[in-house]
Write a protein that holds these residues in place. Structure first.
Motif, PDB file in Angstrom:
ATOM      1  N   MET A 179      -7.606   5.439   3.159  1.00 39.22           N
ATOM      2  CA  MET A 179      -8.311   5.563   1.879  1.00 39.22           C
ATOM      3  C   MET A 179      -9.808   5.338   2.089  1.00 39.22           C
ATOM      4  N   ASN A 180     -10.122   4.450   3.017  1.00 36.07           N
ATOM      5  CA  ASN A 180     -11.519   4.133   3.299  1.00 36.07           C
ATOM      6  C   ASN A 180     -12.251   5.315   3.930  1.00 36.07           C
ATOM      7  N   GLU A 181     -11.500   6.135   4.647  1.00 36.60           N
ATOM      8  CA  GLU A 181     -12.095   7.329   5.235  1.00 36.60           C
ATOM      9  C   GLU A 181     -12.471   8.314   4.123  1.00 36.60           C
ATOM     10  N   LEU A 182     -11.601   8.364   3.105  1.00 36.76           N
ATOM     11  CA  LEU A 182     -11.835   9.286   1.992  1.00 36.76           C
ATOM     12  C   LEU A 182     -12.917   8.743   1.058  1.00 36.76           C
ATOM     13  N   PHE A 183     -12.771   7.492   0.651  1.00 38.00           N
ATOM     14  CA  PHE A 183     -13.728   6.852  -0.254  1.00 38.00           C
ATOM     15  C   PHE A 183     -14.256   5.576   0.413  1.00 38.00           C
ATOM     16  N   PRO A 184     -15.308   5.679   1.237  1.00 39.59           N
ATOM     17  CA  PRO A 184     -15.778   4.486   1.948  1.00 39.59           C
ATOM     18  C   PRO A 184     -16.089   3.340   0.973  1.00 39.59           C
ATOM     19  N   GLY A 185     -15.586   2.161   1.298  1.00 38.03           N
ATOM     20  CA  GLY A 185     -15.816   0.981   0.456  1.00 38.03           C
ATOM     21  C   GLY A 185     -15.086   1.031  -0.876  1.00 38.03           C
ATOM     22  N   PHE A 186     -13.959   1.760  -0.931  1.00 35.01           N
ATOM     23  CA  PHE A 186     -13.268   2.019  -2.211  1.00 35.01           C
ATOM     24  C   PHE A 186     -12.909   0.752  -2.993  1.00 35.01           C
ATOM     25  N   TRP A 187     -12.624  -0.344  -2.260  1.00 33.29           N
ATOM     26  CA  TRP A 187     -12.160  -1.558  -2.955  1.00 33.29           C
ATOM     27  C   TRP A 187     -13.228  -2.188  -3.840  1.00 33.29           C
ATOM     28  N   GLU A 188     -14.457  -1.801  -3.629  1.00 35.20           N
ATOM     29  CA  GLU A 188     -15.531  -2.325  -4.483  1.00 35.20           C
ATOM     30  C   GLU A 188     -15.370  -1.827  -5.921  1.00 35.20           C
ATOM     31  N   GLU A 189     -14.779  -0.657  -6.091  1.00 34.75           N
ATOM     32  CA  GLU A 189     -14.685  -0.083  -7.432  1.00 34.75           C
ATOM     33  C   GLU A 189     -13.268   0.300  -7.854  1.00 34.75           C
ATOM     34  N   ALA A 190     -12.353   0.460  -6.905  1.00 36.40           N
ATOM     35  CA  ALA A 190     -11.006   0.919  -7.272  1.00 36.40           C
ATOM     36  C   ALA A 190     -10.233  -0.185  -7.992  1.00 36.40           C
ATOM     37  N   PRO A 191      -9.374   0.211  -8.950  1.00 34.20           N
ATOM     38  CA  PRO A 191      -8.620  -0.797  -9.700  1.00 34.20           C
ATOM     39  C   PRO A 191      -7.384  -1.259  -8.937  1.00 34.20           C
ATOM     40  N   PHE A 192      -7.557  -2.139  -7.958  1.00 31.00           N
ATOM     41  CA  PHE A 192      -6.359  -2.675  -7.307  1.00 31.00           C
ATOM     42  C   PHE A 192      -6.002  -4.010  -7.950  1.00 31.00           C
ATOM     43  N   GLU A 193      -4.758  -4.427  -7.780  1.00 28.93           N
ATOM     44  CA  GLU A 193      -4.287  -5.657  -8.421  1.00 28.93           C
ATOM     45  C   GLU A 193      -4.600  -6.869  -7.548  1.00 28.93           C
ATOM     46  N   ARG A 194      -4.109  -6.821  -6.312  1.00 30.80           N
ATOM     47  CA  ARG A 194      -4.327  -7.925  -5.378  1.00 30.80           C
ATOM     48  C   ARG A 194      -4.326  -7.412  -3.939  1.00 30.80           C
ATOM     49  N   PHE A 195      -4.887  -8.198  -3.032  1.00 33.54           N
ATOM     50  CA  PHE A 195      -4.750  -7.955  -1.588  1.00 33.54           C
ATOM     51  C   PHE A 195      -3.450  -8.582  -1.118  1.00 33.54           C
ATOM     52  N   VAL A 196      -2.821  -7.977  -0.130  1.00 32.04           N
ATOM     53  CA  VAL A 196      -1.642  -8.624   0.454  1.00 32.04           C
ATOM     54  C   VAL A 196      -2.118  -9.690   1.447  1.00 32.04           C
ATOM     55  N   THR A 197      -1.851 -10.942   1.123  1.00 33.24           N
ATOM     56  CA  THR A 197      -2.200 -12.005   2.064  1.00 33.24           C
ATOM     57  C   THR A 197      -0.950 -12.679   2.627  1.00 33.24           C
ATOM     58  N   ARG A 198       0.187 -12.407   1.956  1.00 34.20           N
ATOM     59  CA  ARG A 198       1.458 -12.942   2.443  1.00 34.20           C
ATOM     60  C   ARG A 198       2.471 -11.828   2.412  1.00 34.20           C
ATOM     61  N   HIS A 199       3.221 -11.688   3.483  1.00 33.32           N
ATOM     62  CA  HIS A 199       4.235 -10.651   3.543  1.00 33.32           C
ATOM     63  C   HIS A 199       5.554 -11.313   3.931  1.00 33.32           C
ATOM     64  N   ALA A 200       6.578 -11.149   3.108  1.00 33.73           N
ATOM     65  CA  ALA A 200       7.857 -11.785   3.418  1.00 33.73           C
ATOM     66  C   ALA A 200       8.980 -10.764   3.483  1.00 33.73           C
ATOM     67  N   ILE A 201       9.835 -10.925   4.470  1.00 30.76           N
ATOM     68  CA  ILE A 201      11.020 -10.081   4.592  1.00 30.76           C
ATOM     69  C   ILE A 201      12.226 -10.996   4.542  1.00 30.76           C
ATOM     70  N   SER A 202      13.173 -10.667   3.664  1.00 30.81           N
ATOM     71  CA  SER A 202      14.283 -11.600   3.466  1.00 30.81           C
ATOM     72  C   SER A 202      15.637 -10.915   3.555  1.00 30.81           C
ATOM     73  N   PHE A 203      16.590 -11.651   4.127  1.00 30.57           N
ATOM     74  CA  PHE A 203      17.989 -11.257   4.048  1.00 30.57           C
ATOM     75  C   PHE A 203      18.583 -11.953   2.835  1.00 30.57           C
ATOM     76  N   LEU A 204      19.362 -11.204   2.064  1.00 28.78           N
ATOM     77  CA  LEU A 204      19.988 -11.788   0.878  1.00 28.78           C
ATOM     78  C   LEU A 204      21.504 -11.683   0.961  1.00 28.78           C
ATOM     79  N   THR A 205      22.193 -12.767   0.604  1.00 25.61           N
ATOM     80  CA  THR A 205      23.600 -12.646   0.226  1.00 25.61           C
ATOM     81  C   THR A 205      23.607 -13.063  -1.243  1.00 25.61           C
ATOM     82  N   GLU A 206      24.801 -13.080  -1.841  1.00 24.44           N
ATOM     83  CA  GLU A 206      24.789 -13.408  -3.266  1.00 24.44           C
ATOM     84  C   GLU A 206      24.232 -14.800  -3.560  1.00 24.44           C
ATOM     85  N   GLN A 207      24.422 -15.722  -2.608  1.00 23.19           N
ATOM     86  CA  GLN A 207      23.939 -17.084  -2.875  1.00 23.19           C
ATOM     87  C   GLN A 207      22.748 -17.509  -2.025  1.00 23.19           C
ATOM     88  N   ASP A 208      22.567 -16.865  -0.872  1.00 20.10           N
ATOM     89  CA  ASP A 208      21.528 -17.367   0.040  1.00 20.10           C
ATOM     90  C   ASP A 208      20.373 -16.390   0.189  1.00 20.10           C
TER      91      ASP A 208
END
Ligand SMILES: Cc1cc2nc3c(=O)[nH]c(=O)nc-3n(C[C@H](O)[C@H](O)[C@H](O)COP(=O)(O)OP(=O)(O)OC[C@H]3O[C@@H](n4cnc5c(N)ncnc54)[C@H](O)[C@@H]3O)c2cc1C
Ligand code: SF4
Ligand code: SF4
Lengths: 428, 89
Positions: free
Chosen positions: A53-82
């Motif tokens: 995106m930066n190649e297309l619109f350099p510095g886009f985050w200065e003006e684009a309406p984003f919600e948040r930056f990803v600062t934490r990334h979690a991957i989880s295994f789920l069972t019904e209880q755990d």
């Protein structure tokens, strides 16, 4: 009939990227979008990494309406209880463009289309292209109701269902095996509550993916992304699996919301929107013909999505393919040649950059990801091992290998698991 | 939460023109009726052994079109500007 240097169908990331590059080069471009405004028809997880995106619109985050930056990334295994999670957080300060950006499509697509207009293109919303004008095997323009618009170059960026590429024979009808269905809810919560529960502040945000009981073991997964004052929560499931099992994604998302670990995060939240969309997941196997006389196919319409199970990259591929299509059209204008031969440079461009290279590298992923053990057995296994390791019944503990073998039980052999791991290594 | 309650939260501009039509004569012969399970908006409902379809809550995902094994569904997008209108996406 009004004539344009190029006509783009669809104002998603692919269409906006294509139109922007062509308009910047001085071409007279018309973008047609069927939604009341760009983004009105679109939904996603979602987050994207910034460099393309930066190649297309350099510095886009200065003006684009984003919600948040990803600062934490979690991957989880789920069972019904755990729940068993790998939670990644880094305090290494990355340059802004390298971060993951969480966005909502209704806002983001609108912003992109405004950039396209500023570059000089016309973006006409509320107009659905019904058909292409084809004369002697050459695409000459588009039809919208009774109106026609002419162009030597039509860029199809009409998304996953691309009715137009099917109509002119660039692809066959899709199989349910090639598609995943995503359903999602926007759940509103006060900003402070989100920051408190997810342990974030400012513009920091969390991206979470889940495998296991959220799809009742069907190929797919769950996701949750933090927006500013809402979360995006959803499930993605193989369409053929929904057909075979008669399980509904609308039931899966309810179960997912009720999972103890999830319910606690969204407690008190109000659902504000419910959406659904398909994702083309078979990569090269389902890719249509990318070009023909006077026409180019980009983004989801060309099935250019990379799904490795953990990440889903569609936006970057859409933008990169839109840019490559635009460069091809610009060159075609220079040579005044819009034949299939000339437009084949589009595919060459995609081969030279990451789009087709990545799809080639991960070409075994779609097949590997159909393996049901990934969604059923392994989440169960991981959680039951964790349960054994982290609880005590007062007896002497067994070593981890024994625990693993017991947990595997009769469901699969160590060999099968080893073989799956080797396959994972090759495919991913 | 029921699907119909969720759909009630969405913004739709429902057109008088129907964008999806189902040839329900063909449905009689269709054993598994996958349209029912794949439609996230519950547009396909079997009432007294008969397939009924309503287009108003359609999210335009395209799932039914791909899932129908009998080609019973005539599927196009709503006219420009009509149909689902996401405010978040
Ligand atoms: C549940 C889900 C989660 C996802 N999560 C992520 C993620 O986290 N990160 C990521 O990178 N990707 C994600 N994706 C994939 C990503 O959303 C797509 O790959 C990307 O939007 C493709 O862009 P596009 O421009 O090709 O198509 P689209 O964004 O679908 O745009 C197509 C546009 O064309 C318009 N259109 C269609 N037909 C016509 C017509 N006949 N006339 C006029 N206009 C028309 C549509 O209204 C639409 O605006 C996700 C997808 C889903 C469904
Ligand atoms: S899948 Fe097709 S033929 Fe079968 S019931 Fe549904 S619409 Fe009718
Ligand atoms: S397009 Fe999607 S939402 Fe609309 S009727 Fe078909 S399956 Fe249901």
């Amino acid at each position: 009939m009004e004539e344009f240097d190029a006509i783009v169908v669809g104002a998603g990331p692919a269409g906006c990227a294509a139109a922007y590059v062509m308009a910047k080069a001085g071409h007279n471009v018309l973008v047609l979008e069927r939604g009341k405004f760009p983004g009105a028809k679109n939904m996603w997880g979602g987050a994207f990494f910034g460099p393309v995106m930066n190649e297309l619109f350099p510095g886009f985050w200065e003006e684009a309406p984003f919600e948040r930056f990803v600062t934490r990334h979690a991957i989880s295994f789920l069972t019904e209880q755990d729940i068993l999670s790998i939670d990644y957080k880094s305090d290494v300060t990355e340059p802004a463009e390298k971060k993951g950006f969480i966005t909502l499509r209704a806002k983001f697509d609108k912003w992109m289309s405004q950039k396209v207009e500023q570059a000089g293109a016309i973006v006409a919303s509320g107009l659905a292209v019904d058909d292409l004008i084809v004369e002697g095997g050459v695409v000459k323009g588009v039809k919208v109701g009774d109106e026609q618009f002419a162009s030597n170059a039509v860029v199809l960026a009409d998304g996953v269902n691309s009715l137009l590429s099917e109509k002119i024979g660039l692809r066959k009808a899709y199989s349910p095996h090639d598609m995943k269905q995503g359903v999602k809810e926007i759940i509103r919560l006060p900003r402070e509550v989100i920051e408190d529960r997810f342990n974030i502040s400012g513009t920091a945000g969390v991206a979470m993916e889940f495998i296991g009981s959220c799809t009742r073991g069907l190929p797919g997964g769950g996701f949750m992304y933090t927006n500013l004052d809402s979360v995006s929560l959803g499930v993605v499931v193989q369409l053929s699996a929904l057909m075979d099992t008669q399980i509904k994604a609308s039931d899966l998302i309810e179960d997912f919301k009720n999972h103890p670990a999830i319910a606690q995060l969204i407690k008190g939240g109000q659902t504000a929107e419910y959406s659904a969309h398909l994702i083309p997941v078979s990569g090269l196997k389902m890719m249509p013909k990318l070009y023909d006389n006077g026409v180019l196919v980009t983004g989801d319409a060309a099935s250019l999505v990379l799904g490795t199970g953990l990440i889903l990259e569609g936006a970057n591929f859409a933008v990169a393919s839109g840019m490559a299509a635009a460069e091809t059209v610009i060159e075609a204008h220079r040579k005044e040649d819009f034949t299939r031969d000339e437009l084949s440079n589009y595919e060459k461009r995609l081969r030279e950059q990451f789009v087709l290279k990545d799809l080639q590298t991960f070409s075994r992923a779609p097949q590997f990801l159909e393996n049901e053990r990934i969604y059923q057995l392994y989440p169960e296994l991981a959680c039951s091992m964790a349960r054994k390791i982290f609880s005590s019944d007062g007896k002497p503990r067994e070593n981890t290998f024994k625990v693993l073998r017991k947990s595997l039980g009769k469901q699969a052999s160590m060999w099968k698991m080893a073989s799956d791991m080797i396959k994972a290594g090759r495919a991913l | 939460m029921k699907v119909e309650d969720k759909l009630a939260l969405n913004k739709f501009d429902v057109d008088r023109d129907v964008h999806i039509t189902v040839n329900d004569v063909v449905c009689v012969e269709c054993e598994l009726k996958p349209c029912v399970s794949v439609c996230p908006a519950e547009c396909y409902v079997i009432r007294e052994n008969h397939m009924t379809f309503s287009y108003e809550g359609c999210l335009e995902c395209g799932s039914c079109r791909i899932a129908c094994p009998k080609g019973a569904i005539d599927w196009v997008y709503p006219r420009g500007g009509f149909g689902i209108c996401y405010q978040y996406g």
